[in-house]
Design an enzyme around this catalytic site. Structure first.
Site, mmCIF file in Angstrom:
data_model
loop_
_atom_site.group_PDB
_atom_site.id
_atom_site.type_symbol
_atom_site.label_atom_id
_atom_site.label_comp_id
_atom_site.label_asym_id
_atom_site.label_seq_id
_atom_site.Cartn_x
_atom_site.Cartn_y
_atom_site.Cartn_z
ATOM 1 N N GLU A 140 0.849 -1.196 0.000
ATOM 2 C CA GLU A 140 0.000 0.000 0.000
ATOM 3 C C GLU A 140 0.882 1.242 0.000
ATOM 4 O O GLU A 140 1.829 1.346 0.783
ATOM 5 C CB GLU A 140 -0.904 0.012 1.238
ATOM 6 C CG GLU A 140 -1.751 1.270 1.358
ATOM 7 C CD GLU A 140 -2.316 1.491 2.746
ATOM 8 O OE1 GLU A 140 -2.799 2.611 3.005
ATOM 9 O OE2 GLU A 140 -2.266 0.565 3.587
ATOM 10 N N CYS A 380 -0.990 -0.407 29.994
ATOM 11 C CA CYS A 380 0.199 0.439 30.063
ATOM 12 C C CYS A 380 0.007 1.567 31.084
ATOM 13 O O CYS A 380 0.048 1.316 32.278
ATOM 14 C CB CYS A 380 0.548 0.976 28.677
ATOM 15 S SG CYS A 380 2.253 1.579 28.554
ATOM 16 N N HIS A 507 0.872 -3.992 25.797
ATOM 17 C CA HIS A 507 -0.283 -3.627 24.970
ATOM 18 C C HIS A 507 -0.899 -4.878 24.324
ATOM 19 O O HIS A 507 -0.565 -5.232 23.189
ATOM 20 C CB HIS A 507 0.140 -2.638 23.878
ATOM 21 C CG HIS A 507 0.479 -1.278 24.393
ATOM 22 N ND1 HIS A 507 -0.454 -0.269 24.501
ATOM 23 C CD2 HIS A 507 1.653 -0.764 24.847
ATOM 24 C CE1 HIS A 507 0.125 0.812 24.982
ATOM 25 N NE2 HIS A 507 1.400 0.541 25.209
ATOM 26 N N GLU A 509 -3.680 -5.280 23.022
ATOM 27 C CA GLU A 509 -4.523 -4.968 21.865
ATOM 28 C C GLU A 509 -3.815 -5.202 20.543
ATOM 29 O O GLU A 509 -4.468 -5.319 19.491
ATOM 30 C CB GLU A 509 -5.033 -3.527 21.941
ATOM 31 C CG GLU A 509 -4.001 -2.435 21.790
ATOM 32 C CD GLU A 509 -3.361 -1.972 23.083
ATOM 33 O OE1 GLU A 509 -2.845 -0.839 23.132
ATOM 34 O OE2 GLU A 509 -3.370 -2.764 24.061
#
Length: 558
Positions: A140, A380, A507, A509
Site C-alpha cells: 500500500e 500500560c 499492549h 490490543e
C-alpha cells in the site's frame, strides 16, 4: 512471486489500508500465502513521536517497530506477523541514502532521487519477496496520487514493474466517486482525473475500487471503464459498510475482486472459504447481549487514537455473542464527577498515553472501579494509574506518583529504571519496545485467564513499577501476577479482593484477531457480563427499538 500495489486518489482516508487488508483476507481464504507492507511518504522516520490527534495510534510490531495503524489492519485481517521491514517511510529512505553517501558507498557519484532513492524503495519490496514463504506481496502506498512526497514511491513502482514483468503485477487504485446532492447524481470526473495523474507518472491501474455513498450502476461502470482504460468488471463498488469494517472483505468478494485479481495474476485457486469470517461478522452484527463499557482516555475525540483497543473489544465481545456500547470519557472531565459519568457502565478500560494531562481523571476512574467492584482493564498507563491510586488511597502514600508526572514525589511508585536514566537523550525509539516474555504467577487470576506459565506480549513504554513497594502493597491486596522472567520488572497486576481488576504494562490490543481474541480482553468482557446480568439484556431484533443514551456518549460496536 506476484505483486499487488494499492494506491489512492482524489482525497485521503478512503480506506486504502482496509482495502489492502481485505484483499489479503480473501486471497488467504483462497489458500494463498500473503504478506503486506506499507509505504508512507512522510519524512518522519517512524510515527513514534507523532501526536495521536494527527496520526492516530502507533502500532507496535513484534520486533519493536513503531508503525502506521494500517499495519494493525494487516495483522488483524490476515495471518501475517509483520516486522520493521513491512513499513517504509520517506524518512527511512532518505536517512539510508544519506548514510550511504557519508560512508562513500556511492563512490563519489552524484546522489539523486533516480536511481538512488528509488533503488532503496525497490530493495524494500525485494526484501520481503521470499517465494518460500509467500505467493503474493501486497504493497500500500500512503498519501494521495499527485502528492509531491509520494512521487519517488510511484516512480519506484513503475521501474519495479518493468523489472519483474507486468504479468506479475496488479495495480489497484482506490478512488472517490462523490454524490452531488444538488444534482442528485454521482460524478466520475474526480476518478478520471486521478487515474490520468497516475498515467502521467507511468502507471495504469487494472482495478478501480470506487468509494461511494450510492450504488454505482452499470452505466457509470461503463463510463469509468472507458475513460480510465480498465475492464468494466474491474470497476469495483465499495460503499460504506453498515455495521463493521469486517464486512469489507465480504462486500469486495461479492463484487468479485479476489477472482479478478487472481485471474489478472494468472493464479489458479479454489473458491475462498469464508465460513469462519462470516460467522464472526454475524456475531458482531447480531449479538444476543449488550454491555456498556467506559473507555477513559485523553485522545477520545479521535477514533483512530485507540483503534486497536476498540477492535480488540469487538473481537472479545463477539466471542461471547455480545455487543458493546462504548462510552468514551475524556479523562480531563473526571476531576469532580466521576460517579455521574461512570455509574451506568459495567466495565472501565483505561488505555495508554503519555504526559500529565488527564492523569488525575484516570486515577479517579480507577478508584471508582475498584471501590464499586466494576471490572477494570488498565493498559500500560492504565496499569500505572491504577497502581498510583492503590498506593495513595489504600496504602496511605498520599503523594505517591510517577516520576513522569512529579519528579520530586516522595513515593515514586512508577519511575525510570536506574540503567535507563543515563541512556535516554531523545524521544524517538527510546522506550522498551517490542515483544518481551512475561512469567505468570501461579494461583492468580492471570494464570486462569492465560492458562499458561509464560506469554509473549508487545511493549511501548519508558516507566516501570518500582519493585521496592511490592511487599508493602501486596499486604493490602495488590498482587503482581506477571513479571519479567528474572522477576525484576512488573508486567501484570491484579487486586486480590476484586472480581476483575487487571492492569498490564504491555499492549495486548496489538495481538488480538477477529477469531482469536486476546485472553485479557476476553476475560474482561466475561467479567462485564457477570457484573450485573440485568444489564446484559437480549438485543432487540430492531436496533431502532433499543433504548439510546445521547449519541455523543456512545460509539456503537455492533
Amino acid at each position: 512471486m506476484k505483486y499487488i500495489f494499492v494506491t489512492g486518489g482524489v482525497v485521503s482516508s478512503l480506506g486504502k489500508g482496509l482495502a489492502a487488508a481485505s484483499l489479503g483476507t480473501l486471497l488467504e481464504a483462497r489458500g494463498l500465502r500473503v504478506v503486506l507492507q506499507k509505504f508512507d511518504p512522510y519524512l518522519n522516520v517512524d510515527p513514534g513521536t507523532m501526536n495521536p490527534f494527527q496520526h492516530g495510534e502507533v502500532y507496535v510490531l513484534n520486533d519493536g517497530a513503531e508503525t502506521d495503524l494500517d499495519l494493525g489492519h494487516y495483522e488483524r485481517f490476515t495471518n501475517c506477523v509483520l516486522s520493521r521491514h513491512n513499513n517504509l517511510t520517506s524518512g527511512q529512505v532518505y536517512e539510508s541514502v544519506i548514510l550511504k553517501e557519508r560512508r562513500g558507498d556511492y563512490l563519489g557519484k552524484t546522489v539523486q532521487v533516480i536511481p538512488h532513492v528509488t533503488d532503496v524503495i525497490k530493495d524494500r519490496i525485494r526484501e520481503i519477496s521470499d517465494e518460500t514463504k509467500y505467493d503474493v506481496v501486497i504493497t500500500e502506498i500512503g498519501g494521495t496520487t499527485g502528492d509531491i512526497e509520494g512521487l519517488p514511491f510511484l516512480e519506484a513502482i513503475r521501474q519495479f514493474i518493468l523489472e519483474v514483468g507486468s504479468q506479475n503485477v496488479v495495480n489497484v487504485h482506490v478512488t472517490l466517486v462523490p454524490y452531488i446532492k444538488a444534482a442528485a447524481e454521482l460524478k466520475t470526473k474526480p476518478t478520471q482525473q486521478s487515474v490520468a495523474k497516475l498515467r502521467e507518472i507511468g502507471l495504469q491501474p487494472q482495478v478501480l475500487i470506487c468509494r461511494s455513498e450510492k450504488s454505482i450502476d452499470r452505466e457509470l461502470r461503463q463510463k469509468l471503464s472507458m475513460f480510465c482504460s480498465v475492464s468494466e468488471k474491474a470497476v469495483i463498488e465499495a460503499r460504506d459498510v453498515e455495521h463493521t469494517v469486517y464486512e469489507v472483505p465480504l462486500m469486495l468478494h461479492e463484487e468479485g475482486l479476489d477472482k479478478l485479481v487472481c485471474d489478472l495474476l494468472q493464479l489458479k485457486t479454489p473458491e475462498p472459504d469464508l465460513t469462519n469470517w462470516k460467522k464472526f461478522v454475524d456475531c458482531v452484527i447480531s449479538p444476543q447481549k449488550r454491555v456498556k463499557i467506559a473507555v477513559v482516555g485523553k485522545y477520545i475525540h479521535l477514533q483512530d487514537a485507540y483503534k486497536s483497543i476498540y477492535e480488540s473489544l469487538t473481537h472479545a465481545a463477539a466471542s461471547q455473542d455480545c455487543g458493546i456500547d462504548l462510552k468514551l470519557v475524556d479523562a480531563e472531565s473526571l476531576q469532580d464527577r466521576v460517579g455521574t459519568q461512570l455509574k451506568d457502565v459495567v466495565g472501565v478500560l483505561i488505555p495508554g498515553g503519555f504526559g500529565e494531562r488527564g492523569v488525575e481523571g484516570k486515577i479517579k476512574a480507577a478508584r471508582y472501579a475498584r471501590e464499586n467492584g466494576i471490572p477494570y482493564l488498565g493498559l500500560c498507563l492504565g496499569m500505572q494509574v491504577a497502581t498510583i491510586e492503590f498506593a495513595r488511597d489504600v496504602c496511605g502514600m498520599k503523594k505517591a506518583n510517577s516520576t513522569e508526572f512529579d519528579p520530586d514525589t516522595p513515593d515514586p511508585i512508577i519511575s525510570l529504571l536506574e540503567e535507563q536514566r543515563e541512556k535516554i537523550h531523545s524521544k524517538g525509539a527510546s522506550m522498551r519496545l517490542g515483544t518481551w516474555p512475561t512469567k505468570i504467577a501461579k494461583g492468580t487470576l492471570a494464570e486462569k485467564i492465560y492458562g499458561q506459565p509464560e506469554v509473549m506480549e508487545r511493549h511501548r513504554h519508558r516507566y516501570e513499577f518500582n519493585m521496592k513497594y511490592r511487599d508493602r502493597m501486596n499486604e493490602k491486596g495488590f498482587v503482581i501476577s506477571g513479571t519479567s522472567p528474572d522477576g525484576t520488572l512488573a508486567e501484570l497486576i491484579e487486586l486480590r479482593d476484586h472480581p476483575y481488576f487487571v492492569g498490564c504494562q504491555y499492549h495486548p490490543e496489538f495481538q488480538s484477531k477477529p477469531n482469536k481474541p486476546h485472553p485479557l480482553f476476553k476475560g474482561f468482557i466475561q467479567a462485564c457480563l457477570a457484573f450485573d446480568p440485568k444489564r446484559a439484556t437480549r438485543a432487540a431484533t430492531d436496533p431502532k427499538s433499543q433504548p439510546r443514551v445521547p449519541a455523543q456518549e456512545l460509539v456503537l460496536q455492533r
